[in-house]
Design a protein around this motif. Sequence first.
Motif, PDB file in Angstrom:
ATOM      1  N   ILE A 160       0.839  -1.202   0.000  1.00 17.14           N
ATOM      2  CA  ILE A 160       0.000   0.000   0.000  1.00 17.14           C
ATOM      3  C   ILE A 160       0.871   1.248   0.000  1.00 17.14           C
ATOM      4  O   ILE A 160       0.605   2.219  -0.734  1.00 17.14           O
ATOM      5  CB  ILE A 160      -0.948  -0.004   1.219  1.00 17.14           C
ATOM      6  CG1 ILE A 160      -1.891  -1.204   1.163  1.00 17.14           C
ATOM      7  CG2 ILE A 160      -1.742   1.297   1.294  1.00 17.14           C
ATOM      8  CD1 ILE A 160      -2.754  -1.376   2.407  1.00 17.14           C
ATOM      9  N   TYR A 161       1.938   1.228   0.797  1.00 21.61           N
ATOM     10  CA  TYR A 161       2.842   2.374   0.917  1.00 21.61           C
ATOM     11  C   TYR A 161       3.520   2.694  -0.414  1.00 21.61           C
ATOM     12  O   TYR A 161       3.753   3.867  -0.733  1.00 21.61           O
ATOM     13  CB  TYR A 161       3.887   2.068   1.990  1.00 21.61           C
ATOM     14  CG  TYR A 161       4.769   3.230   2.361  1.00 21.61           C
ATOM     15  CD1 TYR A 161       4.294   4.262   3.177  1.00 21.61           C
ATOM     16  CD2 TYR A 161       6.096   3.296   1.921  1.00 21.61           C
ATOM     17  CE1 TYR A 161       5.100   5.327   3.530  1.00 21.61           C
ATOM     18  CE2 TYR A 161       6.912   4.351   2.275  1.00 21.61           C
ATOM     19  CZ  TYR A 161       6.412   5.366   3.076  1.00 21.61           C
ATOM     20  OH  TYR A 161       7.218   6.419   3.422  1.00 21.61           O
ATOM     21  N   VAL A 162       3.832   1.656  -1.168  1.00 17.42           N
ATOM     22  CA  VAL A 162       4.452   1.852  -2.481  1.00 17.42           C
ATOM     23  C   VAL A 162       3.524   2.642  -3.400  1.00 17.42           C
ATOM     24  O   VAL A 162       3.982   3.479  -4.201  1.00 17.42           O
ATOM     25  CB  VAL A 162       4.806   0.477  -3.109  1.00 17.42           C
ATOM     26  CG1 VAL A 162       5.103   0.604  -4.597  1.00 17.42           C
ATOM     27  CG2 VAL A 162       5.999  -0.138  -2.392  1.00 17.42           C
ATOM     28  N   ARG A 163       2.224   2.407  -3.294  1.00 15.17           N
ATOM     29  CA  ARG A 163       1.247   3.096  -4.147  1.00 15.17           C
ATOM     30  C   ARG A 163       0.821   4.441  -3.566  1.00 15.17           C
ATOM     31  O   ARG A 163       0.679   5.426  -4.304  1.00 15.17           O
ATOM     32  CB  ARG A 163       0.005   2.215  -4.343  1.00 15.17           C
ATOM     33  CG  ARG A 163       0.278   0.887  -5.036  1.00 15.17           C
ATOM     34  CD  ARG A 163      -1.017   0.171  -5.402  1.00 15.17           C
ATOM     35  NE  ARG A 163      -1.794  -0.201  -4.228  1.00 15.17           N
ATOM     36  CZ  ARG A 163      -1.701  -1.379  -3.610  1.00 15.17           C
ATOM     37  NH1 ARG A 163      -0.838  -2.285  -4.054  1.00 15.17           N
ATOM     38  NH2 ARG A 163      -2.447  -1.653  -2.556  1.00 15.17           N
ATOM     39  N   ARG A 164       0.617   4.463  -2.239  1.00 13.93           N
ATOM     40  CA  ARG A 164       0.108   5.680  -1.595  1.00 13.93           C
ATOM     41  C   ARG A 164       0.858   5.918  -0.281  1.00 13.93           C
ATOM     42  O   ARG A 164       0.376   5.525   0.795  1.00 13.93           O
ATOM     43  CB  ARG A 164      -1.390   5.547  -1.318  1.00 13.93           C
ATOM     44  CG  ARG A 164      -2.250   5.342  -2.541  1.00 13.93           C
ATOM     45  CD  ARG A 164      -3.734   5.410  -2.181  1.00 13.93           C
ATOM     46  NE  ARG A 164      -4.092   4.426  -1.167  1.00 13.93           N
ATOM     47  CZ  ARG A 164      -4.432   3.176  -1.429  1.00 13.93           C
ATOM     48  NH1 ARG A 164      -4.414   2.746  -2.680  1.00 13.93           N
ATOM     49  NH2 ARG A 164      -4.762   2.342  -0.459  1.00 13.93           N
ATOM     50  N   PRO A 165       2.029   6.529  -0.334  1.00 11.69           N
ATOM     51  CA  PRO A 165       2.809   6.743   0.888  1.00 11.69           C
ATOM     52  C   PRO A 165       2.075   7.664   1.862  1.00 11.69           C
ATOM     53  O   PRO A 165       1.486   8.671   1.461  1.00 11.69           O
ATOM     54  CB  PRO A 165       4.098   7.411   0.377  1.00 11.69           C
ATOM     55  CG  PRO A 165       4.127   7.176  -1.092  1.00 11.69           C
ATOM     56  CD  PRO A 165       2.707   7.052  -1.530  1.00 11.69           C
ATOM     57  N   SER A 166       2.082   7.269   3.146  1.00 11.16           N
ATOM     58  CA  SER A 166       1.510   8.124   4.183  1.00 11.16           C
ATOM     59  C   SER A 166       2.167   7.778   5.512  1.00 11.16           C
ATOM     60  O   SER A 166       2.707   6.683   5.682  1.00 11.16           O
ATOM     61  CB  SER A 166      -0.008   7.926   4.284  1.00 11.16           C
ATOM     62  OG  SER A 166      -0.314   6.677   4.879  1.00 11.16           O
ATOM     63  N   THR A 167       2.103   8.707   6.438  1.00  8.71           N
ATOM     64  CA  THR A 167       2.721   8.504   7.746  1.00  8.71           C
ATOM     65  C   THR A 167       2.054   7.360   8.504  1.00  8.71           C
ATOM     66  O   THR A 167       2.723   6.544   9.145  1.00  8.71           O
ATOM     67  CB  THR A 167       2.642   9.791   8.580  1.00  8.71           C
ATOM     68  OG1 THR A 167       3.287  10.847   7.866  1.00  8.71           O
ATOM     69  CG2 THR A 167       3.327   9.606   9.927  1.00  8.71           C
ATOM     70  N   MET A 168       0.731   7.271   8.417  1.00  4.76           N
ATOM     71  CA  MET A 168       0.015   6.220   9.148  1.00  4.76           C
ATOM     72  C   MET A 168       0.378   4.830   8.616  1.00  4.76           C
ATOM     73  O   MET A 168       0.571   3.897   9.393  1.00  4.76           O
ATOM     74  CB  MET A 168      -1.496   6.441   9.043  1.00  4.76           C
ATOM     75  CG  MET A 168      -2.008   7.642   9.829  1.00  4.76           C
ATOM     76  SD  MET A 168      -1.575   7.546  11.591  1.00  4.76           S
ATOM     77  CE  MET A 168      -2.501   6.107  12.086  1.00  4.76           C
ATOM     78  N   ILE A 169       0.463   4.701   7.307  1.00  2.00           N
ATOM     79  CA  ILE A 169       0.850   3.417   6.727  1.00  2.00           C
ATOM     80  C   ILE A 169       2.277   3.068   7.141  1.00  2.00           C
ATOM     81  O   ILE A 169       2.582   1.909   7.480  1.00  2.00           O
ATOM     82  CB  ILE A 169       0.740   3.455   5.181  1.00  2.00           C
ATOM     83  CG1 ILE A 169      -0.709   3.654   4.754  1.00  2.00           C
ATOM     84  CG2 ILE A 169       1.301   2.170   4.570  1.00  2.00           C
ATOM     85  CD1 ILE A 169      -1.629   2.528   5.156  1.00  2.00           C
ATOM     86  N   LEU A 170       3.149   4.053   7.170  1.00  2.00           N
ATOM     87  CA  LEU A 170       4.535   3.827   7.579  1.00  2.00           C
ATOM     88  C   LEU A 170       4.612   3.360   9.030  1.00  2.00           C
ATOM     89  O   LEU A 170       5.369   2.435   9.365  1.00  2.00           O
ATOM     90  CB  LEU A 170       5.348   5.112   7.397  1.00  2.00           C
ATOM     91  CG  LEU A 170       6.858   5.018   7.648  1.00  2.00           C
ATOM     92  CD1 LEU A 170       7.503   4.017   6.711  1.00  2.00           C
ATOM     93  CD2 LEU A 170       7.500   6.389   7.495  1.00  2.00           C
TER      94      LEU A 170
END
Length: 455
Positions: A160-170
């Motif tokens: 998911i992070y590869v497609r839509r990076p975000s702090t919460m996903i990180l």
Amino acid sequence: MHQIQPERVIAGENHNVRQLSILLLCLVIPIILFWRRDLFFIRDDWSLLYLMVDNNLWVYSRMADGEVLMPVTRFIYYILIHLFGVHYAWLILINCLLTGLNGFLLYLIFKSHFKPNLALALSLLYVVASVHSATAQMAFYICAILCLGFFLLSLFFTQIYVRRPSTMILLGIGLFAWLSVNSWNFSLLGIWTLPIYAALFWRGGAKRHLLGLIAVIGLVFLSFTVEYFMFNGLAGAKSHNPQLFSQFLSLSYLGHWAVGSFLAPLDFLFGVEFRWKTKIVIGLAIFLSTVGLIMRAGNRSEIKLCLWAILVNALPFSLVSLTRHHFHLGQAFSDRYGIFTIIGALFILGATWQIIADKLPGRLSTHVVLPLVILAAMIGVQVHTLPISTRLYLELSQEAKFRYNNLRDDGVRAKLSGAAEKDRLFFNQNQPLPVHPSLNNGHVVAIYEYLSGLR
């Protein structure tokens, strides 16, 4: 005013029904194949039980198991024992359900690289794999199942992070990576495949997001390293191999690592049942043919996926080999490692089939019938090997349960607690693999009284 198109609603509902059906299928299959009511505490279960006797939850969670530090698993195991006591079948049921959840997570992960039907076939191969009998049918190995599950969650969030990076996903990636290495240490180097995956399949966006992922994984790695040396130290790391570092990169180390990383996983997947030397030859042939085909005929994405899949197995197994290579090469075929390493093998198998399928004639017989026949044959092989895998656990469980039930007699417990009998080994040692190699009568009586107090 924007109107919702009925076709999209129906398509979304069908997608949700398919997802739910696959989840239920993944949960049910391990229960059918691996859940047994006649299993009981064996081997490492007894070690964990004895450590509960005089320790509270906090102390118990921080105690090492040989070279392994697994506070998350210890916490969960402690809670489960206090919930279910000696009702071992519930512990096995939980292991089976968690194995099924891991299979469903794999399906979601496979869908990023393969068509839905191929992703489903690969995930089904995973949940029926006979190697699960080594982990699902022994409560102690919830450590391996949790370690893998949290790693798969971190990988899913990385996709998911590869497609839509975000702090919460990180933060989610970091949390699940931390939970994985603290459940069992097999994934300590494996978590580094997460930023490698992101780098290989990055879909644009600022490079700082990729650097952020590297930093988070580095923080997880460093925090666990500090934690490990605080609570276990170098002496714990050397508990199974005193020559831990002096033999690093020796021939025995490299051989064990190569077999466990590259050859054994494919043997597990194809249900090869021969002597371990023959398994090495067969595994090498399968590995060279599949990887060779991908490198020669695969597209750029398939080649990158193959290389990453090799790393998924190679990095974690480098730690296993460090502590186990001094046994023999056959030890690299231990089933408990297979629940991890067949994942890399499944990625390679999926890419191989994808290449072959693209070159087959577009007929029903080649694109539907043939893959179904191959899938059925591979599932049949896995199911056929199950009795071989489970027989040992059943034999050990029968002895353990019989001897434990004898402790219900107050006179038997009093006799075993006496000075003359207290230090004698409780379980029969005149067999190739005893229920437990070192617990004495006093230890087991203490365990019985502790578990009896939980009712």
